[in-house]
Design a protein around this motif. Structure first.
Motif, PDB file in Angstrom:
ATOM      1  N   UNK A 107      10.796   8.989 -19.031  1.00  0.00           N
ATOM      2  CA  UNK A 107       9.507   8.448 -19.457  1.00  0.00           C
ATOM      3  C   UNK A 107       9.627   6.945 -19.650  1.00  0.00           C
ATOM      4  N   UNK A 108       8.567   6.241 -19.332  1.00  0.00           N
ATOM      5  CA  UNK A 108       8.591   4.809 -19.527  1.00  0.00           C
ATOM      6  C   UNK A 108       7.180   4.246 -19.642  1.00  0.00           C
ATOM      7  N   UNK A 109       6.938   3.368 -20.593  1.00  0.00           N
ATOM      8  CA  UNK A 109       7.887   3.034 -21.644  1.00  0.00           C
ATOM      9  C   UNK A 109       8.197   4.253 -22.505  1.00  0.00           C
ATOM     10  N   UNK A 110       9.292   4.184 -23.216  1.00  0.00           N
ATOM     11  CA  UNK A 110       9.787   5.333 -23.981  1.00  0.00           C
ATOM     12  C   UNK A 110       8.880   5.647 -25.163  1.00  0.00           C
ATOM     13  N   UNK A 111       8.240   6.823 -25.107  1.00  0.00           N
ATOM     14  CA  UNK A 111       7.433   7.332 -26.221  1.00  0.00           C
ATOM     15  C   UNK A 111       7.677   8.820 -26.423  1.00  0.00           C
ATOM     16  N   UNK A 112       7.630   9.575 -25.327  1.00  0.00           N
ATOM     17  CA  UNK A 112       7.763  11.025 -25.431  1.00  0.00           C
ATOM     18  C   UNK A 112       9.102  11.424 -26.032  1.00  0.00           C
ATOM     19  N   UNK A 113      10.162  10.681 -25.753  1.00  0.00           N
ATOM     20  CA  UNK A 113      11.465  11.002 -26.335  1.00  0.00           C
ATOM     21  C   UNK A 113      11.409  10.936 -27.862  1.00  0.00           C
ATOM     22  N   UNK A 114      10.682   9.979 -28.405  1.00  0.00           N
ATOM     23  CA  UNK A 114      10.540   9.873 -29.864  1.00  0.00           C
ATOM     24  C   UNK A 114       9.749  11.056 -30.417  1.00  0.00           C
TER      25      UNK A 114
END
Length: 124
Positions: A107-114
């Motif tokens: 994912x980019x920019x990184x949001x879903x990982x958070x």
């Protein structure tokens, strides 16, 4: 930002949305540029229609097969396929067949990982 290597099987693991996610690179690791997770999704798992606002989502199918849609387009992707789902477009997918699918989720920019870390259940 620092160099790192995560060996096979290494990374924080979370149960989220019926799948197991292993975080390989978080937004914290990449100054928010990208998040990378290995996802193990059981046969029959359905991810309902949703949209990532301002975040592109990509999958590299490491094993198994998935079927889904992005906007008005439908797709089927098996081992070795790459899927790009652009930001702000509704999409969903399901694991087809009788075996688990393993996906490299980017994912980019990184949001879903958070979100996975915040709302998922940590696994040991």
């Amino acid at each position: 930002m620092s160099f790192f290597v995560r060996p096979a099987g290494d990374g924080d693991r979370y149960a989220f949305g019926g799948a197991t996610f292993t975080v390989k690179a978080s937004g914290t690791d990449t100054e928010g540029r990208v998040g990378v997770m290995e996802q193990a999704a059981p046969a029959g798992l359905t991810v309902p229609p949703h949209t990532h606002e301002g975040e592109d989502e990509m999958f590299y199918v490491l094993a198994g097969e998935v079927r889904g849609f992005c906007g008005d387009e439908h797709f089927t992707a098996a081992t070795g396929a790459f899927i790009f789902l652009p930001r702000d477009v509704e999409h969903g997918l399901e694991v087809v067949g009788d075996r688990e699918a393993t996906l490299l989720t980017i994912v980019g920019p990184a949001r879903f990982d958070a979100l996975v870390v915040e709302q998922g259940t940590p696994l040991t």
